[in-house]
Design a protein around this motif. Structure first.
Motif, PDB file in Angstrom:
ATOM      1  N   VAL A 189      51.557 134.951 -14.479  1.00 63.00           N
ATOM      2  CA  VAL A 189      51.991 133.589 -14.805  1.00 63.00           C
ATOM      3  C   VAL A 189      53.340 133.292 -14.152  1.00 63.00           C
ATOM      4  O   VAL A 189      53.548 132.204 -13.580  1.00 63.00           O
ATOM      5  CB  VAL A 189      52.063 133.400 -16.329  1.00 63.00           C
ATOM      6  CG1 VAL A 189      52.680 132.057 -16.678  1.00 63.00           C
ATOM      7  CG2 VAL A 189      50.666 133.515 -16.940  1.00 63.00           C
ATOM      8  N   LEU A 190      54.260 134.258 -14.228  1.00 65.91           N
ATOM      9  CA  LEU A 190      55.575 134.051 -13.612  1.00 65.91           C
ATOM     10  C   LEU A 190      55.460 133.897 -12.099  1.00 65.91           C
ATOM     11  O   LEU A 190      56.175 133.080 -11.485  1.00 65.91           O
ATOM     12  CB  LEU A 190      56.502 135.217 -13.958  1.00 65.91           C
ATOM     13  CG  LEU A 190      56.906 135.348 -15.427  1.00 65.91           C
ATOM     14  CD1 LEU A 190      57.751 136.598 -15.649  1.00 65.91           C
ATOM     15  CD2 LEU A 190      57.672 134.107 -15.879  1.00 65.91           C
ATOM     16  N   MET A 207      54.154 130.439 -11.437  1.00 68.02           N
ATOM     17  CA  MET A 207      55.233 129.477 -11.678  1.00 68.02           C
ATOM     18  C   MET A 207      56.194 129.442 -10.496  1.00 68.02           C
ATOM     19  O   MET A 207      56.662 128.372 -10.086  1.00 68.02           O
ATOM     20  CB  MET A 207      55.995 129.844 -12.965  1.00 68.02           C
ATOM     21  CG  MET A 207      55.214 129.588 -14.242  1.00 68.02           C
ATOM     22  SD  MET A 207      56.086 130.193 -15.708  1.00 68.02           S
ATOM     23  CE  MET A 207      57.581 129.187 -15.631  1.00 68.02           C
ATOM     24  N   GLU A 208      56.478 130.605  -9.953  1.00 68.24           N
ATOM     25  CA  GLU A 208      57.361 130.670  -8.787  1.00 68.24           C
ATOM     26  C   GLU A 208      56.744 129.952  -7.593  1.00 68.24           C
ATOM     27  O   GLU A 208      57.445 129.288  -6.820  1.00 68.24           O
ATOM     28  CB  GLU A 208      57.645 132.129  -8.442  1.00 68.24           C
ATOM     29  CG  GLU A 208      58.636 132.322  -7.302  1.00 68.24           C
ATOM     30  CD  GLU A 208      58.966 133.781  -7.063  1.00 68.24           C
ATOM     31  OE1 GLU A 208      59.061 134.176  -5.875  1.00 68.24           O
ATOM     32  OE2 GLU A 208      59.136 134.522  -8.043  1.00 68.24           O
ATOM     33  N   PHE A 262      54.626 127.390  -7.706  1.00 64.24           N
ATOM     34  CA  PHE A 262      54.733 125.956  -7.928  1.00 64.24           C
ATOM     35  C   PHE A 262      56.169 125.458  -7.781  1.00 64.24           C
ATOM     36  O   PHE A 262      56.417 124.349  -7.299  1.00 64.24           O
ATOM     37  CB  PHE A 262      54.193 125.594  -9.311  1.00 64.24           C
ATOM     38  CG  PHE A 262      52.696 125.659  -9.402  1.00 64.24           C
ATOM     39  CD1 PHE A 262      51.891 124.843  -8.611  1.00 64.24           C
ATOM     40  CD2 PHE A 262      52.075 126.550 -10.268  1.00 64.24           C
ATOM     41  CE1 PHE A 262      50.506 124.897  -8.698  1.00 64.24           C
ATOM     42  CE2 PHE A 262      50.700 126.619 -10.362  1.00 64.24           C
ATOM     43  CZ  PHE A 262      49.911 125.787  -9.564  1.00 64.24           C
ATOM     44  N   GLN A 263      57.131 126.288  -8.188  1.00 59.58           N
ATOM     45  CA  GLN A 263      58.523 125.907  -8.008  1.00 59.58           C
ATOM     46  C   GLN A 263      58.892 125.835  -6.534  1.00 59.58           C
ATOM     47  O   GLN A 263      59.671 124.982  -6.115  1.00 59.58           O
ATOM     48  CB  GLN A 263      59.436 126.896  -8.733  1.00 59.58           C
ATOM     49  CG  GLN A 263      59.388 126.773 -10.255  1.00 59.58           C
ATOM     50  CD  GLN A 263      60.165 127.867 -10.945  1.00 59.58           C
ATOM     51  OE1 GLN A 263      60.710 128.766 -10.298  1.00 59.58           O
ATOM     52  NE2 GLN A 263      60.210 127.812 -12.274  1.00 59.58           N
ATOM     53  N   HIS A 265      57.633 122.628  -5.260  1.00 58.08           N
ATOM     54  CA  HIS A 265      58.501 121.524  -5.705  1.00 58.08           C
ATOM     55  C   HIS A 265      59.821 121.507  -4.936  1.00 58.08           C
ATOM     56  O   HIS A 265      60.355 120.434  -4.614  1.00 58.08           O
ATOM     57  CB  HIS A 265      58.777 121.680  -7.204  1.00 58.08           C
ATOM     58  CG  HIS A 265      59.665 120.623  -7.754  1.00 58.08           C
ATOM     59  ND1 HIS A 265      59.248 119.313  -7.924  1.00 58.08           N
ATOM     60  CD2 HIS A 265      60.975 120.663  -8.169  1.00 58.08           C
ATOM     61  CE1 HIS A 265      60.238 118.601  -8.421  1.00 58.08           C
ATOM     62  NE2 HIS A 265      61.309 119.398  -8.578  1.00 58.08           N
TER      63      HIS A 265
END
Length: 210
Positions: free
Chosen positions: A128-129, A132-133, A135-136, A139
């Motif tokens: 998950v982390l 998330m990285e 997707f960050q 962004h």
């Protein structure tokens, strides 16, 4: 070097998984050596004890139990001491000694089972982390385009933690089942020895009364 690179690429969660794996390995080795050291030939021990007890050699029998490692001699010793004190019913002394020895044998096994349960969850957390990285990173570029290198680094973190968590879980489950089988074998030896020593004293007491 490859191992340290995996730890570094996996992120902080990899350190938790590494700690779990080392703990599991230490517990497995500790219990393996304990079970290997304490599993004895119960038949030979009981035969020797009975031969000594038929000559009323209580001190010699107690010494033999004290000098023999493992839970079986401890249970036999408790039965002999109880009979020497004049107790007609040995069940309480034997049951108490059995509970103490089984509890000692089971110590830390629950930790091994717990690690086997949480290791895949830690791997999932790392996954998950890692996502998330990724997707960050998308962004942060303020664009729909993301370099393959940046994306691969994030996905690599997710895959490393997942694989590591599963590997630790497989080891823990395998080790737990193996140790539990050894524990069951020793427990059966304890029950067999307790039953035989109790029957031996009952026969002796009956013969003495006749």
């Amino acid at each position: 070097m490859l191992f340290m690179k995996m730890i570094s690429d996996g992120g902080p969660v990899m350190w938790l998984i590494l700690f779990c794996s080392l703990t599991a390995m230490i517990i497995f080795l500790e219990k393996w050596f304990q079970f290997h050291r304490e599993q004895i030939n119960v038949g030979e021990l009981i035969t020797g004890l009975f031969n000594v007890l038929r000559r009323d050699g209580y001190v010699e029998a107690i010494t033999l139990c004290d000098n023999t490692p493992g839970p079986v001699p401890m249970v036999l010793n408790a039965a002999i001491l109880a009979h020497q004190r004049g107790e007609k019913k040995l069940d309480n002394a034997i049951s108490g000694a059995c509970l103490d020895e089984v509890a000692r044998l089971e110590r830390h096994l629950n930790i091994l089972g717990t690690i086997g349960y949480i290791a895949p969850l830690l791997g999932l957390l790392g996954t998950v982390l890692g996502l998330m990285e990724a997707f960050q990173a998308v962004h942060a570029t303020a664009s729909v385009y993301l370099s393959v290198t940046e994306l691969a680094q994030a996905v690599n973190k997710a895959l490393i933690t997942t694989a590591s968590g599963l590997a630790v879980a497989i080891f823990c489950y395998t080790s737990y089942n193996y140790l539990h089988a050894r524990l069951n074998a020793i427990t059966l030896d304890i029950e067999k020895a307790a039953s035989e020593i109790s029957a031996f004293f009952e026969r002796n007491d009956a013969d003495a009364e006749q």
